[in-house]
Motif scaffolding. Structure first.
Motif, PDB file in Angstrom:
ATOM      1  N   PHE A 881       3.571   7.727 -14.343  1.00 43.56           N
ATOM      2  CA  PHE A 881       2.209   7.908 -14.121  1.00 43.56           C
ATOM      3  C   PHE A 881       1.448   6.951 -14.601  1.00 43.56           C
ATOM      4  CE2 PHE A 881       3.723   9.721 -18.241  1.00 43.56           C
ATOM      5  CZ  PHE A 881       2.805   9.432 -19.038  1.00 43.56           C
ATOM      6  N   VAL A 882       0.410   6.599 -14.010  1.00 41.56           N
ATOM      7  CA  VAL A 882      -0.680   5.616 -14.462  1.00 41.56           C
ATOM      8  C   VAL A 882      -2.201   5.975 -14.063  1.00 41.56           C
ATOM      9  CG1 VAL A 882      -1.489   3.187 -13.699  1.00 41.56           C
ATOM     10  CG2 VAL A 882       0.899   3.884 -13.742  1.00 41.56           C
ATOM     11  N   LYS A 883      -3.132   5.871 -15.156  1.00 42.95           N
ATOM     12  CA  LYS A 883      -4.373   6.180 -15.080  1.00 42.95           C
ATOM     13  C   LYS A 883      -4.933   4.685 -15.040  1.00 42.95           C
ATOM     14  CE  LYS A 883      -8.467   8.017 -15.353  1.00 42.95           C
ATOM     15  NZ  LYS A 883      -9.100   8.659 -14.267  1.00 42.95           N
ATOM     16  N   GLN A 884      -5.778   4.543 -13.782  1.00 41.05           N
ATOM     17  CA  GLN A 884      -6.389   3.193 -13.658  1.00 41.05           C
ATOM     18  C   GLN A 884      -7.639   3.460 -12.771  1.00 41.05           C
ATOM     19  OE1 GLN A 884      -3.454   0.475 -11.780  1.00 41.05           O
ATOM     20  NE2 GLN A 884      -3.069   1.827 -10.156  1.00 41.05           N
ATOM     21  N   ASP A 885      -8.486   2.289 -12.754  1.00 40.26           N
ATOM     22  CA  ASP A 885      -9.444   2.286 -11.717  1.00 40.26           C
ATOM     23  C   ASP A 885      -9.299   1.027 -10.764  1.00 40.26           C
ATOM     24  OD1 ASP A 885     -10.747   4.699 -12.448  1.00 40.26           O
ATOM     25  OD2 ASP A 885     -12.148   3.675 -13.779  1.00 40.26           O
ATOM     26  N   ALA A 886      -9.419   1.015  -9.653  1.00 47.07           N
ATOM     27  CA  ALA A 886      -9.527  -0.121  -8.741  1.00 47.07           C
ATOM     28  C   ALA A 886     -10.547  -0.281  -7.676  1.00 47.07           C
ATOM     29  CB  ALA A 886      -8.162  -0.159  -8.162  1.00 47.07           C
ATOM     30  N   PRO A 887     -10.695  -1.403  -6.906  1.00 49.95           N
ATOM     31  CA  PRO A 887     -11.577  -1.616  -5.864  1.00 49.95           C
ATOM     32  C   PRO A 887     -11.251  -0.589  -4.719  1.00 49.95           C
ATOM     33  CG  PRO A 887     -11.300  -3.961  -6.856  1.00 49.95           C
ATOM     34  CD  PRO A 887     -10.297  -2.877  -7.402  1.00 49.95           C
ATOM     35  N   LYS A 888     -12.054  -0.470  -3.803  1.00 49.58           N
ATOM     36  CA  LYS A 888     -11.658   0.072  -2.690  1.00 49.58           C
ATOM     37  C   LYS A 888     -10.587  -0.906  -1.993  1.00 49.58           C
ATOM     38  CE  LYS A 888     -15.873   2.974  -1.913  1.00 49.58           C
ATOM     39  NZ  LYS A 888     -16.752   3.548  -1.222  1.00 49.58           N
ATOM     40  N   SER A 941      -5.571   6.194 -10.171  1.00 48.53           N
ATOM     41  CA  SER A 941      -4.350   6.763 -10.634  1.00 48.53           C
ATOM     42  C   SER A 941      -3.398   7.256  -9.700  1.00 48.53           C
ATOM     43  CB  SER A 941      -4.993   7.657 -11.666  1.00 48.53           C
ATOM     44  OG  SER A 941      -5.869   7.144 -12.424  1.00 48.53           O
ATOM     45  N   PHE A 942      -2.029   7.293 -10.414  1.00 51.88           N
ATOM     46  CA  PHE A 942      -1.068   8.135  -9.481  1.00 51.88           C
ATOM     47  C   PHE A 942      -0.119   8.450 -10.356  1.00 51.88           C
ATOM     48  CE2 PHE A 942       0.232   3.386 -10.183  1.00 51.88           C
ATOM     49  CZ  PHE A 942       1.622   3.451 -10.310  1.00 51.88           C
ATOM     50  N   LEU A 943       0.661   9.537  -9.634  1.00 52.58           N
ATOM     51  CA  LEU A 943       1.829  10.102 -10.134  1.00 52.58           C
ATOM     52  C   LEU A 943       2.987   9.807  -9.288  1.00 52.58           C
ATOM     53  CD1 LEU A 943       3.491  11.958 -12.333  1.00 52.58           C
ATOM     54  CD2 LEU A 943       2.781  13.853 -10.877  1.00 52.58           C
ATOM     55  N   ARG A 944       4.012   9.100  -9.513  1.00 53.35           N
ATOM     56  CA  ARG A 944       5.277   8.838  -8.529  1.00 53.35           C
ATOM     57  C   ARG A 944       6.803   9.176  -8.930  1.00 53.35           C
ATOM     58  NH1 ARG A 944       4.950   2.843  -7.615  1.00 53.35           N
ATOM     59  NH2 ARG A 944       3.141   3.488  -5.931  1.00 53.35           N
ATOM     60  N   LEU A 945       7.215   9.693  -7.979  1.00 55.49           N
ATOM     61  CA  LEU A 945       8.560  10.127  -8.214  1.00 55.49           C
ATOM     62  C   LEU A 945       9.319   8.731  -8.193  1.00 55.49           C
ATOM     63  CD1 LEU A 945      11.008  11.995  -9.320  1.00 55.49           C
ATOM     64  CD2 LEU A 945      10.986  12.481  -6.538  1.00 55.49           C
ATOM     65  N   ARG A 946       9.351   8.030  -9.182  1.00 53.25           N
ATOM     66  CA  ARG A 946      10.015   6.376  -9.458  1.00 53.25           C
ATOM     67  C   ARG A 946      11.642   6.657  -8.691  1.00 53.25           C
ATOM     68  NH1 ARG A 946       8.261   1.710  -8.595  1.00 53.25           N
ATOM     69  NH2 ARG A 946       6.440   2.079 -10.001  1.00 53.25           N
ATOM     70  N   THR A 947      12.320   7.288  -9.468  1.00 55.97           N
ATOM     71  CA  THR A 947      14.022   7.420  -9.146  1.00 55.97           C
ATOM     72  C   THR A 947      14.362   8.879  -9.012  1.00 55.97           C
ATOM     73  OG1 THR A 947      14.393   7.232 -11.635  1.00 55.97           O
ATOM     74  CG2 THR A 947      14.041   4.873 -10.431  1.00 55.97           C
ATOM     75  N   LEU A 948      15.307   8.925  -8.397  1.00 51.27           N
ATOM     76  CA  LEU A 948      16.033  10.262  -8.183  1.00 51.27           C
ATOM     77  C   LEU A 948      17.532   9.824  -7.978  1.00 51.27           C
ATOM     78  CD1 LEU A 948      16.009  13.352  -8.083  1.00 51.27           C
ATOM     79  CD2 LEU A 948      15.540  13.127  -5.649  1.00 51.27           C
TER      80      LEU A 948
END
Length: 1009
Positions: A881-888, A941-948
């Motif tokens: 998980f990452v909390k961030q802002d970014a340009p469009k 921001s995003f939540l990612r299932l990085r590995t399974l």
């Protein structure tokens, strides 16, 4: 004494025998993990019934497997931990239980054996952690060191080992900005310390040998971040990766450890007196783009284009509006699917063999890795590696030798990679088809466009790259006297990267080829490093404490060379790349040989008192050839302290649930010399004409090392027999005396000179790592690991900032990864166009009007992983998980109404009346100002299932008599899916238009013989 008994089976047996023969039959005072009662002792060969109880520190353990060693006879403990089994007095019992240490105890004729098992989780405190020049037990370390092991790395379908760290380590930020294999990830350990991007690389050390961590430059821009210097490593050959973060852990590396240290240890032999073992692993699968943006279909696109022209009050014309007049307005092509929707095949094969005898061990291994491409043009990546590790110890245990050699070759073929990603989202949905009916490239309709050509034209522009990387290390040690040894580390690395690029004139439309020449280029980069590090080690006992000290010297030399040649005017496409056949050719790039020398003296003094109080002092005096004669040497040091407070008697008696507790802290300094070589010297280059020189660099012998002061405090705890463990850390790093280009008046003939500026960058933050053993039973085991980092970066001071070239980049009191923006004020009620605030009212918009400051860095990040096992079935998964802002999304840099596709959100805003579009210069200027306003910054921001990973180990019973020791079937996945409000396709690097990290799914087999 207790700890050594618990961890040394030989001493356990000795103590047991001593108790049997000296003071039978009462064993009540033996340490945990030993039998402590019997009713009688019988003969060694007769069969009889033996009973007992198995417990842990909290009571009886049901379901413990009690096996007679060397047989299939065994039983399990009942709900009260009791068991009974028919045995002979000469046999040995093996006690095993998932989540606990397996124990072997000889029966020795006893009729009752009661055993207390130790949780295997507590073994984590006894793990030897690589601290670089020395090793330290996990429980005894005073510095901040994070670690991942082979089990977490080897099954992942990745190329760079750094990718295995994503989401697994607090304070370690790894950004995979591109999904193209071989592209260098960006790693930051506790933030950015330098104002310069190239001044923030950590130190990479592989088996004791440092390598240049800067990405290898690629002048043809095949890879957006350059080649990854770790790409030729075999990920399956890595034993562990340790990351050193604080001053206590890094200062022994001096200036090289200013931005943290990444230690990679490769696998060695299986150990002494081991039969030769063979391990094979194969997996195969596919990769694809897992995240795409939703863009306009043909009807939506045409509606917006026509509305923009109507609002501008003009009719479409063929020169500017070919998409409306010359292209079929009913045609629709899903260009992201057409250009990025392919399937990239993946294959990986790994084979190794290892073994040894009483004095010598070995390990040999090799691997092959191949990846295809998601593009509809020829792209591929191949890697072959080989490794050997040999170790020998003399019979008198005085001399030890270890040789480690790793060699890797990787090849890539890339064609128009970056342009395809951008075109996939910008091409109008009614753009012409790519192929004619005869499968040749279609050109006719594309010629009407002044900004487009056939996207697949780039398939004829081919760049073939190859890297060769050799890394060798020889370690010698000799025990002079008890406690005193001498050691020498000899290392050598050799890395060559060569690229050949062909650009025939067939990459453009046929009608344009007459005026365009064939072009070919060759690029060559070489890096060579050798290092010699003699070292003295001393260990002794003083009073109730132990001393562990070392003293060493470093001699290191780096050499680099690189050049490029570009030729044009080949008479035939087949001759492209053969420079003598070119009509004209010229060189580009550095084209010069560079040598860097580095010497140092370093030392460490460690002392622990009663295994309870730990002190660690490290120091280093560095010398670097990158500074002037009077500034080449600098001193760096650190002090660390740890107190295991759970060793205090009062806590042991009153807080039995507290199994481990430690307070630690550190303070020290590191430095940095990460600048170009020879920057302090005057430099000249030859003029185009004969016998001429012109100056390119001014002399400044006074600039010196950057200095980084680090402080950290941390608390480590273990609860309920270490069923729950956590570590919380607070740190603060301040980097000053920044090495930057100091601006000069143009009248001097130079724009800048390398110098130290009195700027101070601070990184501070909190880190939390938590591990829990949720369920521990005979067949089922579930563990959870969680980490989170909350970093804060601040430019504390920068005197004279307004007078430097950084005036429009940084602001005092703010992070260094900011954007200066206009303040959005809404839309003009008369025109409907976007508006931003003219702060000074001068009628123009410049940086004086950019008063809004937005931080672009990650505000917090981390991961949560789970490992579950049941009856040979293993399941593990990691959420990042990452909390961030970014340009469009940067790909939509053009104004609505231009002949470029848009995100569907723009269409919805236009339909709702919130977005006004007009095909005019005034509207474009308004839109550009809006893109540079605070309205353009959104949540990324995003939540990612990085590995399974899912695996199954066949039961030993099935494999009996097959010669196979282990047979595993597994399935692994990377980047399976992502949840985010951000409309863009690349969440790892939102401002880039590179290919995002791919979704990978593989299945495979692992066999051990």
């Amino acid at each position: 004494m207790k700890n050594s008994l618990e961890n040394t089976s030989v001493m356990r047996l000795c103590l047991l025998l001593l108790c049997i023969f000296i003071s039978p039959p009462n064993y009540a005072h033996l340490p945990h993990g030993h039998c402590f009662h019997d009713s009688q002792i019988l003969g060694s060969q007769q069969h009889y019934l033996l009973t007992g109880t198995v417990t842990d520190s909290y009571g009886p353990l049901p379901g413990v497997h009690v096996l007679i060693k060397g047989t299939d006879a065994g039983t399990f403990t009942n709900t009260k931990g009791n068991y009974s089994i028919t045995v002979k007095g000469s046999e040995t019992l093996v006690y095993s239980y998932l989540g606990y240490q397996t124990m072997e105890l000889p029966i020795l004729g006893r009729t009752t054996m009661e055993v207390e098992l130790l949780s295997e989780v507590t073994e984590l405190q006894e793990v030897e952690v690589n601290a670089g020049y020395y090793t330290v037990k996990e429980r005894e370390r005073t510095g901040s060191i994070s670690r991942v092991t082979a089990e977490e790395i080897e099954l992942q379908p990745i190329v760079s080992p750094l990718e295995a760290l994503q989401g697994r380590m607090a304070g370690v930020e790894v950004v995979q900005s591109s999904g193209v294999s071989g592209n260098a990830p960006t790693i930051r350990i506790r933030g950015r310390n330098s104002l310069r991007d190239e001044g923030n690389y950590p130190l990479y050390i592989i088996d004791g040998v440092p390598i240049n961590s800067a990405p290898i430059e690629e002048y043809q821009n095949i890879f957006q971040n350059g080649w990854d210097p770790l790409s030729t490593l075999n990920v399956s050959n890595i034993e562990s990766i340790e990351v050193l973060k604080d001053a206590d852990a890094t200062s022994i590396y001096g200036s090289r450890g200013a931005n943290g240290v990444v230690l990679i240890t490769t696998k060695k032999g299986t150990g002494y007196n081991q039969k030769t073992q063979v391990e094979t692993r194969w997996y195969s699968g596919f990769a694809q783009v897992g995240r795409k943006m939703e863009i306009l279909n043909t009807e939506q696109y045409i509606n917006m284009r026509r509305a923009a022209l109507a609002n501008a009050g003009r009719e479409p014309n063929p020169d500017n509006d070919w998409d409306l007049l010359l292209w079929d307005t009913d045609r629709y092509t899903d260009w992201p699917e057409e250009l990025l929707g392919g399937i990239a095949n993946i294959t990986d094969i790994n084979v190794s063999t290892s073994g040894g005898n009483a004095t010598t061990y070995f390990r040999l291994g090799g691997s092959y890795h191949k990846e295809g491409t998601v593009f509809p043009i020829s792209n591929s990546y191949n890697k072959v590696t080989a490794a050997i590790n040999l170790g020998h110890t003399s019979e008198n245990q005085k001399l030890a030798i270890n040789l480690s050699v790793n060699y890797g070759v990787d090849k890539s073929e890339a064609s128009g990679v970056h342009s395809l990603v951008q075109k996939a989202y910008q091409l109008p949905p009614n753009a012409p088809p790519l192929y004619n009916e005869d499968h040749s490239l279609h050109w006719e309709e594309w010629k009407y466009s002044s900004v487009y050509d056939n996207p697949l034209a780039a398939q004829r522009s081919i760049a073939n790259g190859q890297g060769n990387n050799l890394l060798a290390n020889l370690g010698l040690s000799y025990n002079l006297f008890p406690g005193l040894s001498v050691k020498t580390n000899l290392g050598y690395t050799f890395n060559i990267r060569a690229t050949k690029t062909k650009n025939p004139n067939t990459i453009v439309a046929p009608q344009l080829r007459e005026d365009i020449k064939h072009v070919g280029a060759q690029n060559y980069q070489k890096r060579l490093t050798w290092i010699v590090e003699p070292q003295l080690n001393y260990r002794s006992t003083i009073g109730k404490g132990n001393v562990d000290a070392l003293l060493g010297v470093t001699f290191q030399q780096n050499e680099s060379d690189g050049f490029g040649i570009r030729g044009e005017g080949y008479v035939s496409e087949t001759l492209i790349g053969y420079m003598p056949a070119a009509e004209v050719y010229n060189t580009y790039g550095e084209g010069r040989y560079v040598q860097y020398n580095y010497n140092a003296v370093y030392g460490r003094f460690g002392y622990n008192w009663q295994k309870k109080y730990f002190f660690n002092l490290t120091g280093r005096r560095d010398g670097s050839s990158r500074f002037g004669p009077d500034k080449r040497f600098a001193n760096f040091w650190a002090a660390g302290f740890a107190w295991i407070f759970t060793e205090e008697p009062i806590l042991k008696q009153n807080f039995p649930f507290l199994s481990f507790g430690k307070l630690r802290g550190s303070y020290g300094t590191t430095g940095s010399d990460q600048i170009g070589d020879y920057q302090f010297l005057d430099a000249y280059e030859a003029t185009p004409g004969p016998n001429g020189l012109y100056p390119t660099q001014l002399f400044n012998g006074d600039f010196a090392w950057e200095e980084n002061k680090k402080i950290e405090t941390a608390l480590e705890m273990g609860l309920l027999n270490d069923r729950i463990t956590f570590e919380v850390s607070w740190y603060r790093n301040r980097s000053s005396n920044q090495l930057v280009g100091y601006p000069l008046p143009a009248i001097t003939g130079f724009t800048s000179v390398q110098a130290n500026l009195p700027a101070t960058v601070e990184n501070r933050g909190w880190e939390l790592e938590l591990a829990t053993s949720n369920i521990r039973s005979t067949d089922f085991h579930w563990q959870t690991f969680f980490n989170i980092s909350i970093p804060r970066n601040t430019l504390l001071r920068f005197p004279g900032l307004d007078q430097t070239a950084y005036a429009n980049v940084f602001r005092e009191g703010y992070p260094i990864n900011i954007r200066l923006l206009y303040q959005y004020t809404g839309t003009d009620p008369d025109t409907g166009l976007f508006q931003v605030m003219d702060v000074n009212g001068d009628g123009t918009f410049d940086y004086q009007d950019r008063t809004v400051i937005k931080e672009m860095g990650r505000k917090y990040f981390g991961g949560i992983s789970n490992n579950v096992s049941y009856m040979g079935i293993g399941l593990s998964f990691l959420w990042e998980f990452v909390k961030q802002d970014a340009p469009k999304p940067f790909v939509f840099g053009h104004a609505p109404g231009d002949p470029y596709n848009r995100h569907v959100d723009d269409y919805n805003e236009w339909e709702d009346g919130d977005l006004y579009i007009e095909s005019s210069l005034v509207a474009k200027r308004a839109y550009n100002l809006d893109q540079q306003s605070d309205r353009s910054i959104i949540d990324a921001s995003f939540l990612r299932l990085r590995t399974l990973s899912l695996s199954y180990d066949l039961p030993k019973v099935v494999l009996k008599n097959t010669g196979i020791k282990n047979f595993r079937i597994f399935c692994s996945a990377q980047n399976l899916f992502t949840i985010s409000p951000y409309p863009g396709f690349n969440l790892d690097s939102p401002s880039n238009t590179s290919l995002p990290p791919l979704r990978m799914i593989t299945t495979g087999l692992q066999l051990n013989f």
